[in-house]
Scaffold this motif. Structure first.
Motif, short mmCIF file in Angstrom:
data_model
loop_
_atom_site.label_atom_id
_atom_site.label_comp_id
_atom_site.label_asym_id
_atom_site.label_seq_id
_atom_site.Cartn_x
_atom_site.Cartn_y
_atom_site.Cartn_z
N LEU A 99 0.83 -1.20 0.00
CA LEU A 99 0.00 0.00 0.00
C LEU A 99 0.87 1.25 0.00
O LEU A 99 0.60 2.22 -0.73
CB LEU A 99 -0.92 -0.02 1.23
N VAL A 100 1.93 1.24 0.80
CA VAL A 100 2.86 2.37 0.83
C VAL A 100 3.55 2.53 -0.52
O VAL A 100 3.73 3.65 -1.02
CB VAL A 100 3.91 2.17 1.95
N VAL A 101 3.91 1.41 -1.15
CA VAL A 101 4.55 1.46 -2.47
C VAL A 101 3.61 2.11 -3.48
O VAL A 101 4.02 2.96 -4.28
CB VAL A 101 4.93 0.04 -2.93
N ILE A 102 2.31 1.73 -3.45
CA ILE A 102 1.34 2.28 -4.40
C ILE A 102 1.17 3.78 -4.21
O ILE A 102 1.11 4.55 -5.18
CB ILE A 102 -0.01 1.54 -4.26
N VAL A 103 1.09 4.23 -2.95
CA VAL A 103 0.84 5.65 -2.67
C VAL A 103 2.09 6.49 -2.92
O VAL A 103 2.04 7.52 -3.62
CB VAL A 103 0.34 5.84 -1.22
N LEU A 104 3.21 6.07 -2.34
CA LEU A 104 4.42 6.90 -2.40
C LEU A 104 5.24 6.66 -3.68
O LEU A 104 5.50 7.59 -4.44
CB LEU A 104 5.28 6.65 -1.16
N LEU A 105 5.61 5.40 -3.91
CA LEU A 105 6.45 5.10 -5.08
C LEU A 105 5.65 5.01 -6.36
O LEU A 105 6.19 5.20 -7.45
CB LEU A 105 7.21 3.78 -4.85
N GLY A 106 4.36 4.71 -6.25
CA GLY A 106 3.55 4.55 -7.45
C GLY A 106 2.70 5.74 -7.80
O GLY A 106 2.07 5.75 -8.86
N THR A 107 2.66 6.76 -6.94
CA THR A 107 1.82 7.93 -7.20
C THR A 107 2.58 9.23 -6.97
O THR A 107 2.83 10.00 -7.90
CB THR A 107 0.54 7.91 -6.33
N VAL A 108 2.95 9.49 -5.72
CA VAL A 108 3.56 10.78 -5.37
C VAL A 108 4.92 10.94 -6.04
O VAL A 108 5.17 11.95 -6.74
CB VAL A 108 3.70 10.91 -3.84
N ALA A 109 5.82 9.99 -5.85
CA ALA A 109 7.18 10.11 -6.39
C ALA A 109 7.20 10.22 -7.91
O ALA A 109 7.84 11.13 -8.46
CB ALA A 109 8.03 8.93 -5.92
N PRO A 110 6.50 9.33 -8.66
CA PRO A 110 6.56 9.46 -10.12
C PRO A 110 5.93 10.74 -10.64
O PRO A 110 6.40 11.32 -11.63
CB PRO A 110 5.80 8.23 -10.63
N PHE A 111 4.86 11.21 -9.96
CA PHE A 111 4.26 12.46 -10.41
C PHE A 111 5.24 13.61 -10.26
O PHE A 111 5.42 14.42 -11.18
CB PHE A 111 2.99 12.76 -9.62
N LEU A 112 5.89 13.71 -9.10
CA LEU A 112 6.85 14.79 -8.88
C LEU A 112 8.02 14.70 -9.86
O LEU A 112 8.48 15.71 -10.41
CB LEU A 112 7.37 14.74 -7.44
N MET A 113 8.49 13.48 -10.11
CA MET A 113 9.62 13.29 -11.02
C MET A 113 9.23 13.64 -12.46
O MET A 113 9.98 14.30 -13.17
CB MET A 113 10.11 11.84 -10.95
N PHE A 114 8.03 13.21 -12.88
CA PHE A 114 7.59 13.48 -14.24
C PHE A 114 7.39 14.98 -14.44
O PHE A 114 7.77 15.54 -15.47
CB PHE A 114 6.31 12.71 -14.55
N ALA A 115 6.76 15.63 -13.45
CA ALA A 115 6.54 17.07 -13.55
C ALA A 115 7.87 17.81 -13.61
O ALA A 115 8.03 18.77 -14.37
CB ALA A 115 5.70 17.55 -12.36
N HIS A 116 8.86 17.37 -12.81
CA HIS A 116 10.17 18.01 -12.79
C HIS A 116 10.91 17.77 -14.11
O HIS A 116 11.67 18.64 -14.56
CB HIS A 116 10.98 17.48 -11.62
N SER A 117 10.68 16.62 -14.73
CA SER A 117 11.38 16.30 -15.98
C SER A 117 11.00 17.27 -17.10
O SER A 117 11.80 17.52 -18.01
CB SER A 117 11.07 14.87 -16.42
N LEU A 118 9.80 17.84 -17.03
CA LEU A 118 9.34 18.76 -18.07
C LEU A 118 10.10 20.09 -18.05
O LEU A 118 9.96 20.90 -18.96
CB LEU A 118 7.84 19.01 -17.92
N SER A 119 10.89 20.30 -16.99
CA SER A 119 11.76 21.47 -16.96
C SER A 119 12.98 21.29 -17.86
O SER A 119 13.66 22.26 -18.19
CB SER A 119 12.23 21.74 -15.52
#
Length: 310
Positions: A224-244
């Motif tokens: 559950l922690v993997v789904i929330v943190l590694l599968g949602t929060v972390a990839p979203f932040l990384m993907f958004a940052h990659s657009l810079s």
């Protein structure tokens, strides 16, 4: 922009898409290990937890997430984004994973960009280019191979996974189109955070999660922690940052890592059996979406210009 910055953006976007693929595998593992767990309950936990985290992150980074509620139009858009974009792209995807498996569910969801193409064709009268038509034909053939395994008089996958996977693909389209006008003004953290929170609260009204009595062991809580943190929060932040560092078209091409990761990890850790039809069909869909992505950015710019002119 230096080559090093471009490489950083590619790495960030690639890891983000791989993590999204892993989250599907983690969800599949969770459903298998706990048959009483529903996609509705898992989606609520994911949305509410990730939404709160992203809003707090937006506040800490000075994005002023509360500003989005000061204007009626932006408020309605974020509500529409949550209900019509995030619910189908997350709840319906988890339902497809639950009734089927992560690779097939992710590949079907990956057809979302073609729904955007049809939207522009029928509602905005934007004629698809030759490469897009070729991509649609490839995607159709690839989907046909997965669904029928070469036998056109029978289905190789259940109608349920087609239904939920199809709805999640529609969710990819609405998830892309609805928030486009408010993202530049309020930022991805605020828009996505509030969208997740609104969607999660709406699902809570439909089926309150506290009425579901579940017992999770340590391994299931870790998933559950993997789904929330590694599968949602972390990839979203990384993907958004990659657009810079990279163009949206480049980032969208790297989305192919999501179904690839879901397939590889499902085969390695869940012993999911995929046929040659699944592999060939999946590869055709991935290549077709990559071809479409080359023109998707131009299509969205044209749509934005037409809205501005009108």
């Amino acid at each position: 922009m230096t080559q090093q910055h471009h490489l950083r953006g590619v790495i960030l976007a690639s890891i983000a898409c791989i993590l999204w693929g892993i989250s599907g595998v983690a969800a599949s593992t969770l459903f298998i290990s706990n048959p009483h767990l529903s996609a509705m309950w898992l989606t609520q936990v994911r949305m509410l937890s990730a939404g709160v985290i992203l809003i707090i992150a937006g506040q800490l980074t000075g994005k002023h997430p509360l500003a989005i509620w000061k204007h009626k139009r932006s408020a309605w858009q974020v509500v529409s984004y949550g209900l019509l974009g995030l619910i189908p792209v997350q709840l319906c995807y988890f339902e497809a994973v639950r009734v089927g498996n992560a690779p097939i569910a992710t590949i079907i969801q990956f057809l979302g960009p073609f729904i955007i193409t049809f939207y522009f064709l029928f509602f905005k009268h934007v004629i698809p280019k030759r490469i897009e038509v070729i991509g649609m034909v490839m995607a159709f053939i690839g989907t046909l191979l997965i669904v029928t395994h070469g036998h056109l008089n029978s289905l190789a996958v259940s109608p349920a996974i087609l239904f939920w996977g199809g709805l999640s693909a529609i969710g990819v389209a609405t998830n892309t189109l609805i928030p486009r006008s408010i993202l530049p003004k309020y930022g991805a953290l605020a828009v996505t955070g509030w969208g997740l929170l609104v969607a999660g609260l709406f699902l809570m009204v439909l089926q309150p999660m506290w009425r579901v009595h579940l017992t999770l062991n340590a391994f299931q809580l870790l998933l559950l922690v993997v789904i929330v943190l590694l599968g949602t929060v972390a990839p979203f932040l990384m993907f958004a940052h990659s657009l810079s560092y990279i163009l949206p078209t480049t980032a969208s091409l790297l989305d192919a890592f999501e179904p690839l990761a879901a397939t590889v990890f499902s085969v390695l850790f869940l012993n999911v059996q995929l046929t040659s039809f699944d592999f060939v069909g999946g590869l055709m869909i991935i290549l077709a979406v990559m071809a479409l992505s080359l023109n998707m950015h131009k299509m969205l710019i044209l749509f934005h210009r037409r809205r501005t002119d009108s």
